[in-house]
Scaffold this motif. Structure first.
Motif, short mmCIF file in Angstrom:
data_model
loop_
_atom_site.label_atom_id
_atom_site.label_comp_id
_atom_site.label_asym_id
_atom_site.label_seq_id
_atom_site.Cartn_x
_atom_site.Cartn_y
_atom_site.Cartn_z
N ARG B 82 -3.04 18.99 -71.09
CA ARG B 82 -2.71 20.61 -71.17
C ARG B 82 -2.72 20.99 -69.69
O ARG B 82 -3.34 20.50 -68.77
CB ARG B 82 -3.69 21.46 -71.93
CG ARG B 82 -4.05 20.91 -73.23
CD ARG B 82 -3.02 21.43 -74.34
NE ARG B 82 -2.78 20.84 -75.40
CZ ARG B 82 -2.41 21.14 -76.61
NH1 ARG B 82 -1.49 22.14 -76.58
NH2 ARG B 82 -2.25 20.43 -77.78
N ALA B 83 -1.79 22.09 -69.38
CA ALA B 83 -1.52 22.63 -68.01
C ALA B 83 -1.22 24.00 -68.11
O ALA B 83 -0.78 24.33 -69.15
CB ALA B 83 -0.88 21.66 -67.06
N ALA B 84 -1.46 24.54 -66.99
CA ALA B 84 -0.81 25.91 -66.78
C ALA B 84 -0.52 26.38 -65.42
O ALA B 84 -1.38 25.99 -64.49
CB ALA B 84 -2.01 27.05 -67.47
N PHE B 85 0.63 26.78 -65.27
CA PHE B 85 0.90 27.38 -63.79
C PHE B 85 0.31 28.78 -63.59
O PHE B 85 0.14 29.62 -64.52
CB PHE B 85 2.51 27.75 -63.88
CG PHE B 85 3.29 26.31 -63.85
CD1 PHE B 85 3.27 25.45 -62.40
CD2 PHE B 85 4.26 26.06 -64.36
CE1 PHE B 85 3.81 24.47 -62.37
CE2 PHE B 85 5.36 25.00 -64.41
CZ PHE B 85 4.81 24.32 -63.50
N THR B 86 0.03 28.92 -62.50
CA THR B 86 -0.17 30.37 -61.83
C THR B 86 1.08 31.11 -62.03
O THR B 86 2.12 30.42 -61.64
CB THR B 86 -1.00 30.41 -60.66
OG1 THR B 86 -0.12 29.87 -59.51
CG2 THR B 86 -2.07 29.54 -60.57
N VAL B 87 1.07 32.29 -61.85
CA VAL B 87 2.23 33.37 -61.52
C VAL B 87 3.12 33.03 -60.29
O VAL B 87 4.10 32.75 -60.24
CB VAL B 87 1.65 34.60 -61.84
CG1 VAL B 87 3.04 35.66 -61.37
CG2 VAL B 87 1.38 34.99 -62.99
N PHE B 107 14.13 29.67 -66.91
CA PHE B 107 13.82 29.77 -68.27
C PHE B 107 12.51 29.70 -68.66
O PHE B 107 11.96 28.66 -68.60
CB PHE B 107 14.75 28.80 -69.27
CG PHE B 107 14.70 28.93 -70.62
CD1 PHE B 107 13.84 29.57 -71.23
CD2 PHE B 107 15.61 28.18 -71.42
CE1 PHE B 107 13.64 29.71 -72.70
CE2 PHE B 107 15.57 28.45 -72.99
CZ PHE B 107 14.61 29.00 -73.59
N LEU B 108 11.92 30.74 -68.90
CA LEU B 108 10.39 30.71 -68.97
C LEU B 108 9.73 30.98 -70.60
O LEU B 108 10.21 32.03 -71.11
CB LEU B 108 9.84 31.62 -68.19
CG LEU B 108 8.28 31.65 -67.92
CD1 LEU B 108 7.86 30.31 -67.32
CD2 LEU B 108 7.65 32.88 -67.08
N SER B 109 9.18 29.95 -70.99
CA SER B 109 8.65 30.19 -72.45
C SER B 109 7.01 29.76 -72.24
O SER B 109 6.57 29.60 -70.99
CB SER B 109 9.18 28.97 -73.38
OG SER B 109 8.69 29.29 -74.65
N SER B 110 6.38 29.94 -73.27
CA SER B 110 4.88 29.55 -73.10
C SER B 110 4.32 29.32 -74.41
O SER B 110 4.77 29.76 -75.55
CB SER B 110 4.20 30.92 -72.50
OG SER B 110 2.79 30.43 -72.42
N GLY B 111 3.21 28.65 -74.37
CA GLY B 111 2.29 28.38 -75.57
C GLY B 111 1.73 30.05 -75.61
O GLY B 111 1.63 30.42 -74.74
N ILE B 112 0.88 30.00 -76.86
CA ILE B 112 0.25 31.25 -76.95
C ILE B 112 -1.32 31.12 -76.75
O ILE B 112 -1.91 30.29 -77.58
CB ILE B 112 0.66 31.85 -78.26
CG1 ILE B 112 2.11 32.20 -78.37
CG2 ILE B 112 -0.23 33.29 -78.36
CD1 ILE B 112 2.82 32.38 -79.87
N PHE B 113 -1.75 31.63 -75.55
CA PHE B 113 -3.15 31.51 -75.24
C PHE B 113 -3.61 33.03 -75.43
O PHE B 113 -3.09 33.93 -75.34
CB PHE B 113 -3.32 30.98 -73.80
CG PHE B 113 -2.56 31.56 -72.72
CD1 PHE B 113 -1.11 31.31 -72.61
CD2 PHE B 113 -3.15 32.75 -71.78
CE1 PHE B 113 -0.63 31.98 -71.52
CE2 PHE B 113 -2.50 33.31 -71.05
CZ PHE B 113 -1.21 33.01 -70.80
N ARG B 122 2.05 37.89 -68.90
CA ARG B 122 2.22 37.16 -68.01
C ARG B 122 3.71 36.81 -67.69
O ARG B 122 4.23 36.66 -66.48
CB ARG B 122 1.37 35.95 -67.89
CG ARG B 122 0.16 36.22 -67.14
CD ARG B 122 -1.12 35.71 -67.93
NE ARG B 122 -2.18 36.31 -67.33
CZ ARG B 122 -2.58 37.66 -67.80
NH1 ARG B 122 -2.04 38.29 -68.61
NH2 ARG B 122 -3.71 38.22 -67.14
N LEU B 123 4.35 36.67 -68.77
CA LEU B 123 5.65 36.27 -68.59
C LEU B 123 6.46 37.41 -67.93
O LEU B 123 7.32 37.12 -67.02
CB LEU B 123 6.33 36.02 -69.84
CG LEU B 123 5.87 34.77 -70.79
CD1 LEU B 123 6.87 34.73 -72.19
CD2 LEU B 123 5.84 33.59 -69.87
N VAL B 124 6.31 38.52 -68.20
CA VAL B 124 6.99 39.61 -67.94
C VAL B 124 6.44 39.97 -66.23
O VAL B 124 7.47 40.14 -65.48
CB VAL B 124 6.43 41.12 -68.42
CG1 VAL B 124 6.95 42.19 -67.89
CG2 VAL B 124 7.06 41.14 -69.96
#
Lengths: 260, 417
Positions: B82-87, B107-113, B122-124
């Motif tokens: 698992r990983a996560a980018f910072t903004v 094109f930005l999507s995400s798992g739901i945390f 965060r996407l916004v």
């Protein structure tokens, strides 16, 4: 109507002047070639066209009136293909357009029109590819450089695209096959040539001039390219159709610097 | 530092790749105030070895997810890195890739945390930073997180060119089986909201020039093919419904790539249904550009698409009484119905016949596939051939005269029966 072999200086003005003189001297052109290809002793049926701006301007105006701006641009785009049969094709079509009452550009049953459309399509495809495959590399002084080797002379056709898009960075796109480029200084774009191409000879020689972060982003891009691929769907035939091998040498993800 | 970002990019691009959309067209954002980028060129900057267009930096913000959808590689119970980018990392990657002409945008999507709104926020934020702080005018596609609040979706629309929610499973029964925690209503609600906003913005835009852009490239969705035993009729009917009901710009079809030993799904090693996926896209094109109705392509008596022939030829063979089409007289819409004639050829035919009647040779030069068209047309000096023969014979003539790229996959299927 005299049947004549025409010779011109290889420029677009030369083509337009040829169209003018074809009517002026009531000539039926048998061929239209670069003066350099002219052989001595053929003078009986030869006619040398000397490019003249006023004649070229009048033909341009006349063509635009007759076939519209898009029709005129179609002929110019075909000229940029640099294919050997194109100069004659253009002046024959111009004669055909001027002599017909109908909008002949849309006559897809006509052989010359179809040939033109085919060439225009190839040029357009190459233009699109250069918008897609030109890859900027950032140098120490902040300049972004892309080296390209298009099949056709499409630099004039991608100028506006890059100028509009990369308005806030200095960039150079250099055609290493035709030895000229476009340079944008954050205000205007100008055509440039170099007496000695030096580091611009190929993408590998640019590496010495890279900005500090250039290797990182090139590497990230290659990793991204590998990671988005779905191995279970591998389809190299389709891949090669979209990214033909001749373009690989300027694409990070396909060639240079790629770890084995 | 740079090693960690490399690993993150690999994990989060890999997790995002099953989302097939990579379109960057449909919007015409101009470069403003001497900034970076513009939108509308629709360029594929490279193609993966599976032949798909790479137009955007397509990544997940994170692949941590509280949901456990069986078909999804990022499901909670899956034992993966698992990983996560910072903004800031996403912003830097986007800008630096864009400046090098690698991409058309993000094109930005995400798992739901945590929850839907926390993720959506965060996407916004990333889109906002790109637009406001970097004057970035390239393409931004944001995934709408199901059940996110309308305020956040609205804000997303102010910065993004396109918003999308993937339905993934075309039938309610399938969704219940494979993603029991997910609720169809949570997906439909934001779609409805977006549709209303898009219509409203369009109308206001006609009155006031200053109306801010709202997702100018509209909304899209994706259906997974071959994960839940659905029929082509169910898929095409669902797609048609979403085109009509929600003004979708695109419905994407994604052949299921087996990623799990879950008993409810095709097992790992099962071939990806690429031929079927291709036929669905052809059907989609028939509905959007050729004036076909969904029930002309599939219906109760013909619920599955043929794999060995394309859906237009299949329709023509089922409707031989509608032919021959007269190339020199019939309407554009009818010429479009002829197998072997595409939109480009049909337009050329209609333009060229004004100069005089067209012969079969003209059609060949224009680019018509005569080997198929000849059974369905007449033109100057040419009559429809085998007009009296049965459709199945004509089908076999056509198949014998051409080689489908799917020959091997269809014969494999036939051997099963």
């Amino acid at each position: 109507m005299r049947e004549v072999d025409l010779y011109f200086d290889g420029t677009w003005e030369g083509i337009l002047t040829s169209i003018f003189e074809m009517f002026e001297y009531k000539i039926m052109p048998l061929s239209l070639s670069h003066t350099a290809a002219r052989q001595k002793g053929m003078f009986q049926t030869a006619h040398d066209v000397v490019s003249q701006q006023d004649k070229a301007d009048r033909v341009k105006k006349g063509l635009i009136e007759k076939i519209g701006r898009n029709g005129y641009l179609e002929l110019w785009h075909a000229f940029l293909s640099e294919l050997p049969d194109v100069p004659l094709l253009i002046i024959r079509l111009a004669r055909h357009y001027f002599q017909s009452e109908q909008p002949e550009r849309l006559n897809f049953g006509h052989d010359l029109v179809l040939r033109l459309k085919k060439i225009v399509k190839s040029v357009s495809r190459e233009r699109h590819r250069m918008k897609a495959f030109a890859r900027f590399q950032r140098l120490q002084d902040g300049l972004f450089v892309a080296l390209i080797e298009p099949d056709f002379n499409v630099l004039p056709l991608i100028r506006k695209h890059f100028q509009d898009r990369y308005a806030d960075q200095r960039w150079l796109i250099f055609d290493i096959r035709r030895h000229y480029g476009l340079y944008y200084d954050e205000h205007t774009t100008s055509e440039v040539t170099f007496a000695d191409p030096g580091n611009l000879a190929n993408s590998r020689t640019l590496v010495d001039l890279y900005a500090a972060d250039e290797p990182l982003y090139a590497d990230l891009w290659k990793r991204y390219f590998k990671s988005v691929n779905i191995v279970e769907r591998k389809n190299m035939k389709l891949h090669l159709q979209h990214v033909p091998r001749r373009y690989w040498r300027h694409l990070h993800e396909k060639s240079f610097g790629l770890d084995a | 530092m740079s090693d960690r970002i490399k690993e993150k990019l690999e994990i989060l691009a890999d997790a995002a790749k099953y989302d097939v959309s990579c379109s960057s067209s449909g919007s015409n954002r101009k470069n403003k105030d001497h900034g970076l980028g513009n939108t509308g060129a629709g360029i594929c900057h490279t193609y993966t070895e599976d032949g798909r267009c790479v137009s955007l930096l397509k990544i997940l913000l994170t692949n941590h997810c509280i949901y456990d959808c069986a078909y999804c590689v990022s499901r909670k119970s899956n034992d993966i890195k698992r990983a996560a980018f910072t903004v800031q990392e996403v912003v830097d990657l986007t800008i630096n890739f864009y400046r090098r002409n690698y991409i058309e945008g993000l094109f930005l999507s995400s798992g739901i945390f945590k929850d839907a709104d926390f993720t959506m926020e965060r996407l916004v934020l990333i889109a906002k930073k790109l637009r406001r702080e970097h004057n970035f005018n390239g393409y931004i596609h944001l995934k709408t997180i199901p059940a996110a609040s309308p305020e956040l979706i609205h804000e997303a629309g102010l910065y993004a060119d396109r918003l999308s929610i993937n339905l993934e499973i075309p039938t309610d029964a399938g969704l219940k089986l494979l993603a029991p925690e997910k609720n169809r209503k949570d997906m439909i609600r934001p779609m409805t909201y977006l549709k209303d906003q898009l219509i409203k913005t369009k109308e206001e835009g006609k009155l006031f020039k200053t109306t801010p852009k709202f997702a100018p490239a509209g909304q899209s969705t994706q259906l997974i093919i071959g994960a839940s035993g659905e029929s082509d009729q169910q898929i095409i009917t669902a797609a048609n419904y979403f085109y009509n009901k929600f003004n979708m710009k695109r419905v994407y079809y994604s052949g299921y790539v087996p990623i799990s030993y879950d008993k409810r799904l095709p097992t790992i090693g099962t071939a990806v249904p690429t031929a079927r996926e291709n036929r669905l896209y052809q059907s989609d094109w028939l509905m959007r550009f050729y004036g076909f109705q969904a029930d002309e392509i599939v219906n109760e008596s013909h619920p599955l698409l043929d794999l060995d022939i394309d859906p237009k030829l299949s329709w023509a063979l089922r409707n031989m009484d509608r032919f021959p089409i007269d190339i020199n007289k019939d309407d554009y819409q009818l010429i479009l119905r002829v197998p072997g004639i595409g939109v480009g050829s049909a337009q050329k035919i209609v333009a060229a016949r004004k100069f005089g009647p067209l012969h079969i040779e003209h059609l060949r030069k224009i680019g018509v596939a005569i080997n198929r068209a000849k059974y369905f047309i007449s033109c100057k000096g040419f009559l429809q051939i085998y007009a009296d023969k049965r459709a199945d014979l004509i089908k076999s003539y056509i198949l014998n005269s051409s080689k489908s790229k799917y020959t091997s996959s269809t014969t494999q299927q036939l051997q099963l029966f």
